[in-house]
Design a protein around this motif. Structure first.
Motif, mmCIF file in Angstrom:
data_model
loop_
_atom_site.group_PDB
_atom_site.id
_atom_site.type_symbol
_atom_site.label_atom_id
_atom_site.label_comp_id
_atom_site.label_asym_id
_atom_site.label_seq_id
_atom_site.Cartn_x
_atom_site.Cartn_y
_atom_site.Cartn_z
ATOM 1 N N ASP A 213 -54.163 -67.155 -18.160
ATOM 2 C CA ASP A 213 -54.433 -66.347 -16.968
ATOM 3 C C ASP A 213 -55.334 -67.051 -15.957
ATOM 4 O OD1 ASP A 213 -53.100 -63.736 -17.249
ATOM 5 O OD2 ASP A 213 -54.272 -63.590 -19.087
ATOM 6 N N SER A 214 -56.146 -68.003 -16.398
ATOM 7 C CA SER A 214 -57.153 -68.588 -15.519
ATOM 8 C C SER A 214 -56.551 -69.207 -14.262
ATOM 9 C CB SER A 214 -57.960 -69.654 -16.274
ATOM 10 O OG SER A 214 -58.572 -69.107 -17.417
ATOM 11 N N GLU A 215 -55.441 -69.936 -14.399
ATOM 12 C CA GLU A 215 -54.842 -70.622 -13.248
ATOM 13 C C GLU A 215 -53.352 -70.341 -13.103
ATOM 14 O OE1 GLU A 215 -56.431 -72.047 -10.965
ATOM 15 O OE2 GLU A 215 -58.376 -72.565 -11.832
ATOM 16 N N GLN A 216 -52.844 -69.339 -13.826
ATOM 17 C CA GLN A 216 -51.403 -69.085 -13.765
ATOM 18 C C GLN A 216 -50.948 -68.769 -12.349
ATOM 19 O OE1 GLN A 216 -49.745 -65.932 -13.302
ATOM 20 N NE2 GLN A 216 -47.670 -66.596 -13.822
ATOM 21 N N GLU A 217 -51.725 -67.968 -11.650
ATOM 22 C CA GLU A 217 -51.360 -67.584 -10.281
ATOM 23 C C GLU A 217 -51.342 -68.807 -9.367
ATOM 24 O OE1 GLU A 217 -52.948 -64.578 -6.726
ATOM 25 O OE2 GLU A 217 -54.079 -64.826 -8.589
ATOM 26 N N ASN A 218 -52.379 -69.641 -9.453
ATOM 27 C CA ASN A 218 -52.437 -70.835 -8.616
ATOM 28 C C ASN A 218 -51.353 -71.845 -9.000
ATOM 29 O OD1 ASN A 218 -54.569 -70.043 -6.974
ATOM 30 N ND2 ASN A 218 -56.113 -70.835 -8.383
ATOM 31 N N LEU A 219 -51.096 -71.965 -10.301
ATOM 32 C CA LEU A 219 -50.066 -72.899 -10.743
ATOM 33 C C LEU A 219 -48.709 -72.535 -10.151
ATOM 34 C CD1 LEU A 219 -49.047 -75.225 -12.533
ATOM 35 C CD2 LEU A 219 -48.736 -73.543 -14.368
ATOM 36 N N LYS A 220 -48.397 -71.261 -10.145
ATOM 37 C CA LYS A 220 -47.095 -70.837 -9.613
ATOM 38 C C LYS A 220 -47.001 -71.126 -8.116
ATOM 39 C CE LYS A 220 -43.733 -67.163 -10.166
ATOM 40 N NZ LYS A 220 -43.388 -66.871 -8.781
ATOM 41 N N LYS A 221 -48.086 -70.945 -7.391
ATOM 42 C CA LYS A 221 -48.075 -71.253 -5.957
ATOM 43 C C LYS A 221 -47.911 -72.743 -5.716
ATOM 44 C CE LYS A 221 -50.850 -67.248 -4.546
ATOM 45 N NZ LYS A 221 -52.172 -66.794 -4.043
ATOM 46 N N VAL A 222 -48.605 -73.549 -6.527
ATOM 47 C CA VAL A 222 -48.462 -74.999 -6.408
ATOM 48 C C VAL A 222 -47.025 -75.416 -6.702
ATOM 49 C CG1 VAL A 222 -49.065 -77.183 -7.524
ATOM 50 C CG2 VAL A 222 -50.867 -75.616 -6.844
ATOM 51 N N CYS A 223 -46.442 -74.848 -7.760
ATOM 52 C CA CYS A 223 -45.071 -75.211 -8.134
ATOM 53 C C CYS A 223 -44.067 -74.732 -7.092
ATOM 54 C CB CYS A 223 -44.730 -74.640 -9.510
ATOM 55 S SG CYS A 223 -45.549 -75.480 -10.879
ATOM 56 N N ASN A 224 -44.316 -73.569 -6.477
ATOM 57 C CA ASN A 224 -43.426 -73.115 -5.403
ATOM 58 C C ASN A 224 -43.403 -74.128 -4.262
ATOM 59 O OD1 ASN A 224 -42.564 -70.757 -6.596
ATOM 60 N ND2 ASN A 224 -44.078 -69.455 -5.588
ATOM 61 N N GLU A 225 -44.559 -74.705 -3.983
ATOM 62 C CA GLU A 225 -44.644 -75.683 -2.897
ATOM 63 C C GLU A 225 -43.999 -77.004 -3.274
ATOM 64 O OE1 GLU A 225 -48.210 -78.128 -0.680
ATOM 65 O OE2 GLU A 225 -48.384 -75.944 -0.790
ATOM 66 N N ILE A 226 -44.218 -77.456 -4.507
ATOM 67 C CA ILE A 226 -43.735 -78.774 -4.915
ATOM 68 C C ILE A 226 -42.252 -78.739 -5.290
ATOM 69 C CG2 ILE A 226 -43.944 -80.565 -6.686
ATOM 70 C CD1 ILE A 226 -46.944 -79.993 -6.741
ATOM 71 N N PHE A 227 -41.864 -77.772 -6.107
ATOM 72 C CA PHE A 227 -40.488 -77.721 -6.596
ATOM 73 C C PHE A 227 -39.585 -76.828 -5.748
ATOM 74 C CE2 PHE A 227 -43.107 -78.787 -10.267
ATOM 75 C CZ PHE A 227 -42.435 -79.879 -10.772
ATOM 76 N N GLY A 228 -40.193 -75.927 -4.969
ATOM 77 C CA GLY A 228 -39.412 -75.004 -4.158
ATOM 78 C C GLY A 228 -39.269 -73.666 -4.869
ATOM 79 N N GLU A 229 -39.603 -72.592 -4.157
ATOM 80 C CA GLU A 229 -39.538 -71.263 -4.761
ATOM 81 C C GLU A 229 -38.140 -70.947 -5.273
ATOM 82 O OE1 GLU A 229 -41.013 -66.710 -3.609
ATOM 83 O OE2 GLU A 229 -41.159 -68.369 -2.162
ATOM 84 N N GLN A 230 -37.122 -71.519 -4.615
ATOM 85 C CA GLN A 230 -35.743 -71.257 -5.015
ATOM 86 C C GLN A 230 -35.405 -71.887 -6.357
ATOM 87 O OE1 GLN A 230 -36.726 -73.289 -2.676
ATOM 88 N NE2 GLN A 230 -35.601 -75.226 -2.764
ATOM 89 N N ASN A 231 -36.234 -72.814 -6.828
ATOM 90 C CA ASN A 231 -35.969 -73.483 -8.105
ATOM 91 C C ASN A 231 -36.791 -72.905 -9.257
ATOM 92 O OD1 ASN A 231 -34.041 -75.424 -7.163
ATOM 93 N ND2 ASN A 231 -35.720 -76.471 -6.124
ATOM 94 N N TYR A 232 -37.417 -71.766 -9.005
ATOM 95 C CA TYR A 232 -38.161 -71.070 -10.064
ATOM 96 C C TYR A 232 -37.170 -70.479 -11.059
ATOM 97 C CZ TYR A 232 -41.000 -67.332 -12.167
ATOM 98 O OH TYR A 232 -41.634 -66.474 -13.033
#
Length: 633
Positions: A213-232
């Motif tokens: 839980d500590s960084e899950q929210e931030n990790l998902k935002k970082v991954c949306n930016e790097i990998f693209g939200e459409q690739n979640y």
């Protein structure tokens, strides 16, 4: 001969080149340190992209933090570092200590630098990445010095030291909650690593990231930016603990997350899981149907059609019609045929509402993964710890290693084929390597792994240190050795085709002296001290590994050592590369190598016996192998 660059890929230069191809008018030149360099004129680029321009302080959706721009620069900046083979720590395919023939890699060093060195050679070649990075709970020792202005190699000087064997050791400080940059430091650590890692993924590749839980929210935002939200792809909730902690202040946390992103979701196909006994148990055969076990489904639908609304007479004479405005799912003629074939179930008394049979033999032989993984199916933290203890005489050197069953499920869900390459750049206890070897033993696959781990020093008061393990890498390598031996013993004769070893490499400063990269920075007084552009402590094997990376040759390719005309020559990938780093190389040696017609031929700048040999070099290759690409370092 062309000189090799001997440094990692320059992502900024690559990006400028890509933008320049689309908008050549946006390319310009600027003066930097007395030299003209290519750059992008962003005013021109804005005009080219102008329909609506977001400028200045205008509000826009963005995810940012202090130093984010520096983190982007850190991902793109090239480095002059090297990977040095550690043959004595390596293990052969068959488990032979000190052999260097395995296709698996274990790399010690800062994973950002290692990823950069691998980036060009392994671009688009990794099917699956799994990482278990620091969770940033306030106690994790992970904070890399975030002074992005540090020059190459300064991180090692500031954060590490060399032990008696010359290997780098590291002490990392914990990121305490009281730190005013608590989340910033974690984001600065993870962001550039994910940026570089993405480029290694194949087009159908996928990354799995464990987090709490500590960084899950931030990790998902970082991954949306790097990998693209459409690739979640999704987020898995893994039940890592099965008993409550009664001393918890609020909730007793029993789960972790596994965040999953595809490189390109249109190319990614998720792997199905084996059908469980529980799932198959729903299929029974109370009427001894010769087609095998079945389960029964409703036969009515909401979309009403008068043609499909008719009475059915059951075997015991009861007449049944659809109710509540529904109708049967098919017409009368087909329904009668299904009943005649025994594919409709009317209950044991023959008078219940009819239900269509669905046979176990007809369903897909695999189950779509769910987003909740219970410990009964994939294991829990204590199971992972017990697995390590069984390998290390009941010593648990890691607090929460991931269980093998969890990693094996991830490998199946990632849909890795039998020749896939798997990367883990926070390898820790090396569970990923163990799982890859175990899966190969079970299905005869030839999957390969790359493990990367910072040699973080063990606690001097801990059991690992007392047992002789000075850093985490030493434990991880030993875990792979012991796991490989265990798998070989269990596999028996089938172990002959398995690769149960690894080539060990260690990150270090460049093999080249300063004169190689900046000859104009060397004074006349210092020039004679640097006649050879290779550092005095570097071996031919060191130069070979850096050469392979520079030429885009996988570090897992077979390497043989031959003597050609009295000189030691490395034969890589069955003659694809012939490299000689000996001194006093004569025309005879050059001619013998040229006659072998390699794709690449590489020599040291100081290799040639005399000026005559150097002068004749290109003429010899022009005569015997003009297509050979010649390089010098």
């Amino acid at each position: 001969m062309e000189r090799m660059k001997m440094h990692s890929r320059d992502n900024v230069a690559q990006n400028i080149e890509a933008v320049g191809r689309l908008f050549p008018n946006a390319l310009t030149e600027v003066m930097r340190d007395g030299k003209l360099v290519q750059a992008i004129d962003f005013d021109v680029l804005r005009q080219e992209l102008a329909r609506e321009i977001v400028e200045g302080r205008e509000e826009r959706y963005a995810f940012t933090w202090p130093d984010k721009r520096q983190a982007i620069l850190a991902a793109n900046a090239p480095i002059a570092m090297a990977l040095r083979p550690i043959v004595e720590d390596s293990v052969g395919r068959d488990g032979t200590a000190g052999a260097f023939d395995s296709e698996n890699l274990y790399i010690e060093g800062d994973n950002l630098d290692v990823l950069k060195l691998l980036q060009e050679t392994y671009l688009g070649k990794v099917k699956m990445i799994y990482i278990d990075p620091p969770y940033n709970t306030g106690n994790d020792a992970f904070v890399y010095d975030d002074d992005f202005a540090m020059e190459n190699g300064e991180f090692h000087a500031v954060n590490g030291w060399r032990d008696e064997d010359g290997a780098m050791q590291y002490d990392l400080r914990a990121n305490n909650v009281s730190n005013g940059r608590f989340h910033t430091d974690w984001l600065n650590m993870i962001y550039p690593r994910l940026r570089v890692a993405k480029s290694l993924l194949a087009d159908d590749g996928v990354i799995f990231i464990s987090i709490d839980d500590s960084e899950q929210e931030n990790l998902k935002k970082v991954c949306n930016e790097i990998f693209g939200e459409q690739n979640y792809v999704g987020t898995v909730i893994w039940e890592r603990a099965f008993s409550p902690k009664n001393d918890a202040k609020y909730f007793s946390a029993s789960h972790d997350f596994i965040v999953v992103y595809a490189k390109n979701i249109t190319n990614f196909s998720i792997g199905l899981l084996p059908r469980s006994e529980i799932a198959n148990a729903r299929y029974k055969n109370p009427d001894n149907d010769p087609r095998g076990p079945w389960t029964a489904d409703n036969m009515t639908v909401k979309t009403y059609s008068a043609t499909y609304d008719y009475p059915i007479t059951t075997p015991n004479g009861t007449v049944i019609r659809p109710t509540d405005g529904r109708c049967w799912f098919t017409n009368r003629e087909r329904m009668e045929k299904l009943i005649e074939e025994g594919r409709v179930w009317f209950g044991e008394n023959g008078g219940n509402t009819p239900r269509i049979k669905r046979y176990l033999a007809d369903v897909q032989q695999g189950m779509t993964p769910t987003t909740i993984w219970q410990h009964e199916d994939v294991g829990h933290n204590q199971e992972g710890r017990q697995e390590v203890k069984r390998l290390f005489e009941d010593k648990g050197y890691f607090a929460g290693p991931k269980p093998l069953r969890l990693l094996k499920r991830i490998l199946r869900v990632a849909n890795v084929d039998e020749d896939a390459l798997i990367l883990d750049f926070f390898s820790g206890s090396a569970t990923t390597a163990h799982a890859v070897m175990q899966l190969n033993a079970e299905d005869g696959g030839h999957r390969k792994f790359i493990m990367v781990q910072l040699p973080e020093a063990t606690d001097e008061g801990g059991t690992a240190y007392k047992a002789g393990y000075r850093n985490i890498c030493e434990i991880g390598k030993e875990r792979i050795r012991r796991a490989g031996a265990k798998i070989a013993a269990e596999a028996g004769e089938k172990a002959a085709g398995l690769d149960l070893g690894f080539r060990c490499l260690r990150l270090d400063t460049s093999n080249m002296t300063d004169v190689y990269y900046a000859p104009d920075a060397v004074t006349q007084d210092g020039l004679f001290a640097q006649v050879d552009n290779v550092k005095a402590d570097r071996t031919p094997e060191d130069l070979l590994v850096q050469t392979m990376l520079d030429l885009g040759i996988l570090l897992s390719e077979p390497i043989a050592v031959e003597e050609i005309a009295g000189r030691r020559v490395f034969n890589v990938a069955d003659g694809f590369l012939l490299a000689c780093f000996d001194r006093a190389v004569t025309d005879e040696t050059v001619t013998a190598i040229a006659k072998r017609k390699p794709y690449y031929a590489v020599f040291r700048d100081a290799s040639m016996a005399d000026d005559s040999a150097l002068t004749n070099f290109d003429q010899i290759f022009a005569a015997y192998s003009p297509a050979t690409v010649r390089r010098v370092l």
